[in-house]
Design a protein around this motif. Structure first.
Motif, mmCIF file in Angstrom:
data_model
loop_
_atom_site.group_PDB
_atom_site.id
_atom_site.type_symbol
_atom_site.label_atom_id
_atom_site.label_comp_id
_atom_site.label_asym_id
_atom_site.label_seq_id
_atom_site.Cartn_x
_atom_site.Cartn_y
_atom_site.Cartn_z
ATOM 1 N N VAL A 31 8.201 -5.031 -2.944
ATOM 2 C CA VAL A 31 7.119 -4.062 -2.806
ATOM 3 C C VAL A 31 7.551 -2.785 -3.513
ATOM 4 O O VAL A 31 8.641 -2.261 -3.254
ATOM 5 N N VAL A 32 6.711 -2.273 -4.417
ATOM 6 C CA VAL A 32 7.018 -1.047 -5.152
ATOM 7 C C VAL A 32 5.812 -0.116 -5.087
ATOM 8 O O VAL A 32 4.685 -0.522 -5.375
ATOM 9 N N LEU A 33 6.076 1.124 -4.690
ATOM 10 C CA LEU A 33 5.065 2.176 -4.609
ATOM 11 C C LEU A 33 5.607 3.428 -5.278
ATOM 12 O O LEU A 33 6.823 3.631 -5.312
ATOM 13 N N ALA A 34 4.727 4.282 -5.757
ATOM 14 C CA ALA A 34 5.142 5.587 -6.279
ATOM 15 C C ALA A 34 4.064 6.602 -5.948
ATOM 16 O O ALA A 34 2.886 6.266 -5.826
ATOM 17 N N HIS A 35 4.505 7.851 -5.791
ATOM 18 C CA HIS A 35 3.544 8.937 -5.647
ATOM 19 C C HIS A 35 3.931 10.090 -6.561
ATOM 20 O O HIS A 35 5.013 10.108 -7.135
ATOM 21 N N TRP A 92 -6.266 -1.959 -6.017
ATOM 22 C CA TRP A 92 -5.642 -0.911 -6.824
ATOM 23 C C TRP A 92 -6.476 0.374 -6.723
ATOM 24 O O TRP A 92 -5.947 1.462 -6.489
ATOM 25 N N ALA A 93 -7.795 0.250 -6.888
ATOM 26 C CA ALA A 93 -8.666 1.426 -6.874
ATOM 27 C C ALA A 93 -8.630 2.147 -5.525
ATOM 28 O O ALA A 93 -8.743 3.372 -5.476
ATOM 29 N N ALA A 94 -8.461 1.409 -4.440
ATOM 30 C CA ALA A 94 -8.413 2.030 -3.117
ATOM 31 C C ALA A 94 -7.048 2.649 -2.826
ATOM 32 O O ALA A 94 -6.957 3.653 -2.119
ATOM 33 N N MET A 95 -5.999 2.077 -3.369
ATOM 34 C CA MET A 95 -4.647 2.527 -3.035
ATOM 35 C C MET A 95 -4.165 3.645 -3.969
ATOM 36 O O MET A 95 -3.628 4.649 -3.509
ATOM 37 N N VAL A 96 -4.328 3.461 -5.259
ATOM 38 C CA VAL A 96 -3.857 4.459 -6.222
ATOM 39 C C VAL A 96 -4.802 5.659 -6.169
ATOM 40 O O VAL A 96 -6.005 5.530 -6.306
ATOM 41 N N LEU A 103 -0.613 8.540 -4.098
ATOM 42 C CA LEU A 103 -0.052 7.352 -4.727
ATOM 43 C C LEU A 103 -0.483 7.264 -6.186
ATOM 44 O O LEU A 103 -1.647 7.494 -6.511
ATOM 45 N N THR A 104 0.465 6.939 -7.030
ATOM 46 C CA THR A 104 0.202 6.762 -8.459
ATOM 47 C C THR A 104 0.425 5.316 -8.896
ATOM 48 O O THR A 104 0.030 4.936 -9.995
ATOM 49 N N TYR A 105 1.075 4.519 -8.023
ATOM 50 C CA TYR A 105 1.379 3.133 -8.383
ATOM 51 C C TYR A 105 1.557 2.299 -7.121
ATOM 52 O O TYR A 105 2.115 2.772 -6.136
ATOM 53 N N ALA A 106 1.086 1.087 -7.185
ATOM 54 C CA ALA A 106 1.333 0.083 -6.149
ATOM 55 C C ALA A 106 1.289 -1.278 -6.837
ATOM 56 O O ALA A 106 0.300 -1.609 -7.484
ATOM 57 N N ARG A 160 1.452 -5.575 -6.949
ATOM 58 C CA ARG A 160 0.671 -6.580 -6.232
ATOM 59 C C ARG A 160 1.201 -6.813 -4.823
ATOM 60 O O ARG A 160 0.420 -6.954 -3.874
ATOM 61 N N ALA A 161 2.522 -6.838 -4.638
ATOM 62 C CA ALA A 161 3.099 -7.046 -3.310
ATOM 63 C C ALA A 161 2.685 -5.912 -2.367
ATOM 64 O O ALA A 161 2.384 -6.143 -1.194
ATOM 65 N N ALA A 162 2.655 -4.683 -2.866
ATOM 66 C CA ALA A 162 2.227 -3.543 -2.049
ATOM 67 C C ALA A 162 0.740 -3.635 -1.726
ATOM 68 O O ALA A 162 0.327 -3.393 -0.575
ATOM 69 N N LEU A 163 -0.072 -3.985 -2.713
ATOM 70 C CA LEU A 163 -1.512 -4.100 -2.476
ATOM 71 C C LEU A 163 -1.807 -5.161 -1.423
ATOM 72 O O LEU A 163 -2.658 -4.956 -0.543
ATOM 73 N N ARG A 164 -1.098 -6.268 -1.477
ATOM 74 C CA ARG A 164 -1.278 -7.324 -0.466
ATOM 75 C C ARG A 164 -0.846 -6.845 0.911
ATOM 76 O O ARG A 164 -1.528 -7.083 1.901
ATOM 77 N N LEU A 165 0.304 -6.179 0.989
ATOM 78 C CA LEU A 165 0.833 -5.735 2.271
ATOM 79 C C LEU A 165 -0.093 -4.719 2.926
ATOM 80 O O LEU A 165 -0.354 -4.794 4.135
ATOM 81 N N TRP A 166 -0.596 -3.773 2.155
ATOM 82 C CA TRP A 166 -1.500 -2.758 2.721
ATOM 83 C C TRP A 166 -2.958 -3.214 2.719
ATOM 84 O O TRP A 166 -3.815 -2.492 3.194
ATOM 85 N N GLN A 167 -3.224 -4.382 2.160
ATOM 86 C CA GLN A 167 -4.560 -4.961 2.112
ATOM 87 C C GLN A 167 -5.566 -3.993 1.481
ATOM 88 O O GLN A 167 -6.611 -3.673 2.058
ATOM 89 N N ARG A 168 -5.208 -3.535 0.295
ATOM 90 C CA ARG A 168 -6.067 -2.624 -0.447
ATOM 91 C C ARG A 168 -6.115 -3.066 -1.910
ATOM 92 O O ARG A 168 -5.194 -3.689 -2.411
#
Length: 172
Positions: A58-62, A90-94, A75-78, A80-88
């Motif tokens: 899982v990789v995230l950045a802000h 790309w458009a909703a998370m970044v 958040l500036t990056y998430a 696929r593993a992060a998107l799955r884990l947070w169930q969001r």
């Protein structure tokens, strides 16, 4: 084929490709170890971005805005593993305030870890409780936090990576 079907996914947009390179190089600088095992340091930027997005870690950045400020870092990056884990998506998370990855009771300790990682430029062994888009809580463990650096070496954000997490009881 329509023009829409020819568009690159958002993680392969030029800005995201550049950010993926900063994530990989800043991790190497912070920990003297690759972020993704087996990825050649001389891989093309697009390949690096594809591999980072597809990685199991899982990789995230802000953006590195002041953690205590409102809204704080976004958040500036998430990957696929992060998107799955947070169930969001790309458009909703970044673009989302990164504090929203944790429930309100956990945000102060999360913020303190970010401040500590910022002061040290890198931190290993972080653990904390997070919450997905459906209100389900999960524990992350063994996370690495590090400072992102731009091409001139100046801090330009923070990132986190982890491979260990598990669901917790409670939440909605």
């Amino acid at each position: 084929m329509t023009a829409e079907s020819l568009e690159s996914p958002p993680w392969l947009a030029p800005d995201a490709i550049a950010l993926a390179g900063r994530l990989v190089s800043s991790h190497q600088q912070a920990f003297a170890a690759p972020l993704i095992a087996g990825l050649a340091a001389d891989a093309s930027p697009q390949l690096m971005a594809q591999e980072l997005f597809a990685a199991e870690v899982v990789v995230l950045a802000h953006d590195g805005a002041e953690p205590a400020a409102d809204p704080g870092p976004r958040l500036t990056y998430a990957n696929r593993a992060a998107l799955r884990l947070w169930q969001r998506s790309w458009a909703a998370m970044v673009g989302m305030p990164s504090r929203l990855t944790a429930e309100p009771a956990e945000r102060a300790s999360r913020s303190q870890a970010l401040v500590e990682a910022q002061a040290q430029h890198a931190l290993t062994g972080y653990r904390g409780i997070r919450i997905d888009s459906q209100g389900r809580r999960f524990q992350i463990d063994g996370a690495r936090l590090w400072t992102l650096r731009d091409s001139s070496g100046q801090p330009c954000g923070q990132a986190a990576a982890f491979s260990r997490w598990w669901q917790l009881a409670g939440g909605t």
